[in-house]
Enzyme design. Structure first.
Site, PDB file in Angstrom:
ATOM      1  N   ASP A  15      16.711  97.121  44.781  1.00  0.00           N
ATOM      2  CA  ASP A  15      17.442  96.849  43.536  1.00  0.00           C
ATOM      3  C   ASP A  15      18.753  96.167  43.888  1.00  0.00           C
ATOM      4  OD1 ASP A  15      17.927  96.940  40.714  1.00  0.00           O
ATOM      5  OD2 ASP A  15      19.389  98.505  41.082  1.00  0.00           O
ATOM      6  N   SER A  16      19.312  95.491  42.890  1.00  0.00           N
ATOM      7  CA  SER A  16      20.611  94.867  43.095  1.00  0.00           C
ATOM      8  C   SER A  16      21.684  95.925  43.384  1.00  0.00           C
ATOM      9  CB  SER A  16      21.000  94.083  41.846  1.00  0.00           C
ATOM     10  OG  SER A  16      20.948  94.933  40.722  1.00  0.00           O
ATOM     11  N   CYS A  78      14.163  96.073  40.345  1.00  0.00           N
ATOM     12  CA  CYS A  78      15.168  95.435  39.488  1.00  0.00           C
ATOM     13  C   CYS A  78      14.472  94.480  38.518  1.00  0.00           C
ATOM     14  CB  CYS A  78      16.120  94.676  40.405  1.00  0.00           C
ATOM     15  SG  CYS A  78      17.367  93.708  39.571  1.00  0.00           S
ATOM     16  N   GLU A 163      27.642 101.628  36.046  1.00  0.00           N
ATOM     17  CA  GLU A 163      28.183 101.476  37.413  1.00  0.00           C
ATOM     18  C   GLU A 163      29.572 102.114  37.533  1.00  0.00           C
ATOM     19  OE1 GLU A 163      27.071  99.616  40.308  1.00  0.00           O
ATOM     20  OE2 GLU A 163      25.084  99.385  39.429  1.00  0.00           O
ATOM     21  N   CYS A 197      15.969  97.540  31.887  1.00  0.00           N
ATOM     22  CA  CYS A 197      16.943  97.464  32.975  1.00  0.00           C
ATOM     23  C   CYS A 197      17.027  98.842  33.603  1.00  0.00           C
ATOM     24  CB  CYS A 197      18.308  97.039  32.436  1.00  0.00           C
ATOM     25  SG  CYS A 197      19.611  97.135  33.673  1.00  0.00           S
ATOM     26  N   HIS A 199      19.272 100.567  34.870  1.00  0.00           N
ATOM     27  CA  HIS A 199      20.409 101.452  34.619  1.00  0.00           C
ATOM     28  C   HIS A 199      20.311 102.212  33.303  1.00  0.00           C
ATOM     29  CE1 HIS A 199      22.058  98.981  37.753  1.00  0.00           C
ATOM     30  NE2 HIS A 199      23.218  99.586  37.719  1.00  0.00           N
TER      31      HIS A 199
END
Ligand code: DGL
Length: 278
Positions: A15-16, A78, A163, A197, A199
């Site tokens: 993942d990023s 991702c 984040e 996504c 997140h």
């Protein structure tokens, strides 16, 4: 590069940043017996607003790193990387450079599932700007379920909220509500929404708060895990190449301290992590 077709090793999950930990978590819950390597390109995240070329370049570097660490199979956990880089990696890179290894993404398995969940055949997608602009979900869903209406809404503030550990804050409510309202204003018949996504599962309590109750929300972890299990059943030659030690190693391109803190939020456990460069 000539390859050993019997090379065995862990499943790589890329993942990023941290978000792919929600995918890893879903996969490990379902298939704890395998070995895993997680790689987060935290130093260069987020990918969501980056161009096709850059996402491809970064994702390819990550895949090459996971291959060099011994992974016969890599999951792009991702959505942005799956939308912008997977096809080129599968069609251009693998046949030449690593013909016995496989790279899979998260968009197709999610598309397969939503078509079975929606009754109105009107589906909404919440994702990063890059994923929405690529129209990957729309193309994939309409290929599998012709006649389905798919509308998307980019949520540029959601990844930074997660984040920065603000996903449970009162401030997050405004952005969550705003994006959901914008999505639903595009099509009042939506009955299923993909959280496209990695997140977004952390924002789920707030998303549920602002979504009408008849709408089904589709976080990805569980479905990606089911799809991977099915893939390994169908591809026994790959299944036999995955080592079974029930371990997971973590790698990040950023600071180890930051990764450990965030991983604890995503996984509810403390992990050891190594820093690498791509
Ligand atoms: N992991 C990315 C995704 O699922 C979101 C974070 C980013 O923009 O890099 O799209």
């Amino acid at each position: 590069m000539s390859e050993n077709p019997n090379l065995s090793g862990p499943i790589g999950v890329f993942d990023s940043g941290f978000g792919g930990l929600t995918i890893l978590d879903g996969i490990r819950r379902k298939m704890p017996q395998y070995d895993y390597i997680y790689l987060g390109d935290n130093a260069r995240a987020p990918y969501g607003t980056r161009s096709f070329d850059i996402v491809y370049e970064f994702t390819l570097q990550a895949v090459q790193k996971l291959f060099s660490l011994g992974c016969p199979l890599v999951i792009l956990g991702c959505n942005t990387a799956s939308a912008k880089a997977l096809r080129s990696i599968q069609q251009k890179y693998l046949p030449v450079a690593a013909p016995t290894r496989r790279v899979l993404g998260v968009i197709r398995p999610t598309a397969e599932v939503v078509g079975t969940l929606s009754r109105t055949r009107h589906i909404g997608v919440l994702a990063t700007e890059g994923t929405i602009k690529s129209e990957s979900y729309k193309l994939e869903i309409q290929k599998l379920y012709p006649g389905t209406t798919v509308v998307g809404q980019a949520c540029p503030m959601w990844v930074p909220l997660v984040e920065n550990n603000e996903f449970a804050s009162a401030g997050a409510d405004y952005f969550v509500r705003d994006s959901i309202e914008k999505l639903l204003a595009q099509d009042s018949l939506i009955d299923t929404i993909i959280l496209g996504c990695t997140h977004y599962p952390l924002l789920l309590p707030k998303i549920e708060k602002y979504c009408p109750p008849h709408i089904k929300l589709v976080p990805q972890g569980r479905y990606i895990a089911e799809s991977l299990e099915d893939y390994l059943h169908r591809h026994t030659e790959m299944d036999q190449r995955i080592t079974r030690g029930a371990t997971c190693q973590y790698y990040t391109t950023e600071s180890r301290t930051k990764f450990r803190e965030s991983a604890a939020i995503f996984l509810h456990e403390d992990v050891e992590v190594e820093r690498i460069t791509l």
